[in-house]
Every structure is written in structure tokens, then in C-alpha cells.
Motif scaffolding. Structure first.
Motif, PDB file in Angstrom:
ATOM      1  N   ILE A 171      32.557  15.765  52.733  1.00  0.00           N
ATOM      2  CA  ILE A 171      33.157  16.992  53.286  1.00  0.00           C
ATOM      3  C   ILE A 171      34.677  16.839  53.361  1.00  0.00           C
ATOM      4  O   ILE A 171      35.423  17.715  52.943  1.00  0.00           O
ATOM      5  CB  ILE A 171      32.589  17.302  54.702  1.00  0.00           C
ATOM      6  N   GLU A 172      35.119  15.686  53.860  1.00  0.00           N
ATOM      7  CA  GLU A 172      36.562  15.474  54.033  1.00  0.00           C
ATOM      8  C   GLU A 172      37.297  15.431  52.699  1.00  0.00           C
ATOM      9  O   GLU A 172      38.409  15.923  52.579  1.00  0.00           O
ATOM     10  CB  GLU A 172      36.808  14.198  54.852  1.00  0.00           C
ATOM     11  N   LEU A 191      28.466  22.038  48.559  1.00  0.00           N
ATOM     12  CA  LEU A 191      28.420  20.666  48.048  1.00  0.00           C
ATOM     13  C   LEU A 191      26.980  20.184  48.167  1.00  0.00           C
ATOM     14  O   LEU A 191      26.175  20.763  48.884  1.00  0.00           O
ATOM     15  CB  LEU A 191      29.314  19.751  48.886  1.00  0.00           C
ATOM     16  N   GLN A 192      26.682  19.105  47.460  1.00  0.00           N
ATOM     17  CA  GLN A 192      25.326  18.567  47.524  1.00  0.00           C
ATOM     18  C   GLN A 192      25.399  17.054  47.662  1.00  0.00           C
ATOM     19  O   GLN A 192      26.097  16.386  46.905  1.00  0.00           O
ATOM     20  CB  GLN A 192      24.566  18.964  46.264  1.00  0.00           C
ATOM     21  N   PHE A 193      24.672  16.532  48.640  1.00  0.00           N
ATOM     22  CA  PHE A 193      24.596  15.082  48.823  1.00  0.00           C
ATOM     23  C   PHE A 193      23.168  14.627  48.549  1.00  0.00           C
ATOM     24  O   PHE A 193      22.223  15.118  49.168  1.00  0.00           O
ATOM     25  CB  PHE A 193      25.005  14.693  50.251  1.00  0.00           C
ATOM     26  N   ALA A 195      22.785   8.838  56.669  1.00  0.00           N
ATOM     27  CA  ALA A 195      23.499   9.574  55.622  1.00  0.00           C
ATOM     28  C   ALA A 195      24.845  10.122  56.096  1.00  0.00           C
ATOM     29  O   ALA A 195      25.736  10.379  55.268  1.00  0.00           O
ATOM     30  CB  ALA A 195      22.624  10.729  55.120  1.00  0.00           C
ATOM     31  N   TRP A 196      25.004  10.313  57.397  1.00  0.00           N
ATOM     32  CA  TRP A 196      26.164  11.031  57.926  1.00  0.00           C
ATOM     33  C   TRP A 196      27.521  10.465  57.469  1.00  0.00           C
ATOM     34  O   TRP A 196      28.404  11.238  57.059  1.00  0.00           O
ATOM     35  CB  TRP A 196      26.079  11.148  59.448  1.00  0.00           C
ATOM     36  N   PRO A 197      27.760   9.140  57.503  1.00  0.00           N
ATOM     37  CA  PRO A 197      29.093   8.657  57.071  1.00  0.00           C
ATOM     38  C   PRO A 197      29.437   9.095  55.642  1.00  0.00           C
ATOM     39  O   PRO A 197      30.585   9.483  55.371  1.00  0.00           O
ATOM     40  CB  PRO A 197      28.964   7.130  57.171  1.00  0.00           C
ATOM     41  N   ILE A 249      22.280  20.148  51.271  1.00  0.00           N
ATOM     42  CA  ILE A 249      23.164  21.195  50.787  1.00  0.00           C
ATOM     43  C   ILE A 249      24.195  21.456  51.888  1.00  0.00           C
ATOM     44  O   ILE A 249      23.828  21.761  53.028  1.00  0.00           O
ATOM     45  CB  ILE A 249      22.386  22.498  50.478  1.00  0.00           C
ATOM     46  N   ILE A 250      25.453  21.300  51.537  1.00  0.00           N
ATOM     47  CA  ILE A 250      26.534  21.439  52.512  1.00  0.00           C
ATOM     48  C   ILE A 250      27.273  22.737  52.201  1.00  0.00           C
ATOM     49  O   ILE A 250      27.892  22.865  51.144  1.00  0.00           O
ATOM     50  CB  ILE A 250      27.494  20.233  52.420  1.00  0.00           C
TER      51      ILE A 250
END
Ligand SMILES: [Zn+2]
Length: 154
Positions: free
Chosen positions: A150-151, A88-90, A142-144, A102-103
Motif C-alpha cells: 500500500i505504501e 492492488l492485489q496481494f 500478511a499485514w507487513p 484485493i486492496i
């Protein structure tokens, strides 16, 4: 078109200075409810905080390439140990500058490698406990959103 041609500071319209003339990228690795974080060495920018391996993108690199190169350098991972197909990409886009996270999922045979001088250690943490850590200020912001991404993909 040379290695390290992304090194340098950008004066951003958001009022901050950011590292990376062509933006920056980081790699967030996941495995069953956990993420891999890096404790930054005391002498680096925002030292002594937990964040993800990352840094300036070179002009010839994709965001994925930059994120993986930085993770190889900083925490000694190998590109064969991660699943990029489902990555995934944020995007954190400031207009003048952007940070792409990049996740990617760590494969079963993943091992944390040798850290370089920019890293004190790297470790897995439960996603529910990330907020309790002293986080890098940008990662904390950015974490939230990253967590929600991700969830929602699971
Ligand atoms: Zn900015």
C-alpha cells in the motif's frame, strides 16, 4: 459451476487446513491512512479477532468478484462505493491453495453497511496502529507485506 461450490477444506502442503476448494479471497479497503477491518464473531474460525471480510472463492468467480461478494455479505458494503480501477492485489500462494487480498480504495460516499452474523462490527483503523489489535493469525502474518505494498503505491 454453482454458487458455493468453493465451500470446503483443503489439506495444504504447508501443513495447515484452509477454507476454500478454489482458494479464498478477501477485501481490504483503504482511505487516507486507514484500513477497514472486521471483528469476527466469536463462533467462527479464529473468532474474536480482527481481519478482513473474505472467504472461499466459487469456481466461476474472479478473485475480485469473490472478495467483493464476501464483503457485501459480511459487512454490507456496496460495489459502487469502492474504486476497483486502482485496486492492488496481494497473493499468498501455498501451491495447493492461495489467498488473494484485493486492496481497494473506498470512495468518498463509502459507508459501512449492515453486518451479518459472522461479523461483530467493522471499523476504520490507522495503518500505524494495526499491530496493536488482536489480529486474525493469517492476516497478522500478511499485514507487513500488504502494508508495504500500500505504501509503495502511494
Ligand atoms: Zn497452506
Amino acid at each position: 459451476m454453482a454458487a458455493r461450490d468453493g465451500d470446503g477444506w483443503i489439506e495444504c502442503r504447508c501443513g495447515s487446513r484452509h477454507w476454500g476448494l478454489h482458494g479464498a479471497a478477501g477485501l481490504l479497503l483503504t482511505r487516507s491512512g486507514e484500513i477497514l477491518l472486521q471483528l469476527r464473531a466469536p463462533w467462527v474460525h479464529n473468532g474474536g479477532t480482527w481481519g478482513i471480510p473474505g472467504g472461499a472463492r466459487d469456481s466461476h468467480e474472479s478473485w475480485h468478484e469473490a472478495a467483493i461478494r464476501e464483503a457485501i455479505e459480511e459487512i454490507g458494503i456496496s460495489g459502487e462505493m469502492i474504486d476497483l480501477e486502482s485496486a492492488l492485489q496481494f497473493s499468498d500462494d501455498h501451491g495447493d491453495w492461495r489467498y488473494e487480498t484485493i486492496i481497494a480504495h473506498a470512495l468518498d460516499h463509502f459507508t459501512i453497511g449492515e453486518s451479518n452474523h459472522e461479523t461483530v462490527e467493522a471499523n476504520w483503523f490507522e495503518m500505524g496502529k494495526i499491530e496493536e489489535l488482536p489480529l486474525h493469525v493469517s492476516f497478522a502474518k500478511a499485514w507487513p507485506d500488504i502494508k508495504a505494498l500500500i505504501e509503495s503505491s502511494q
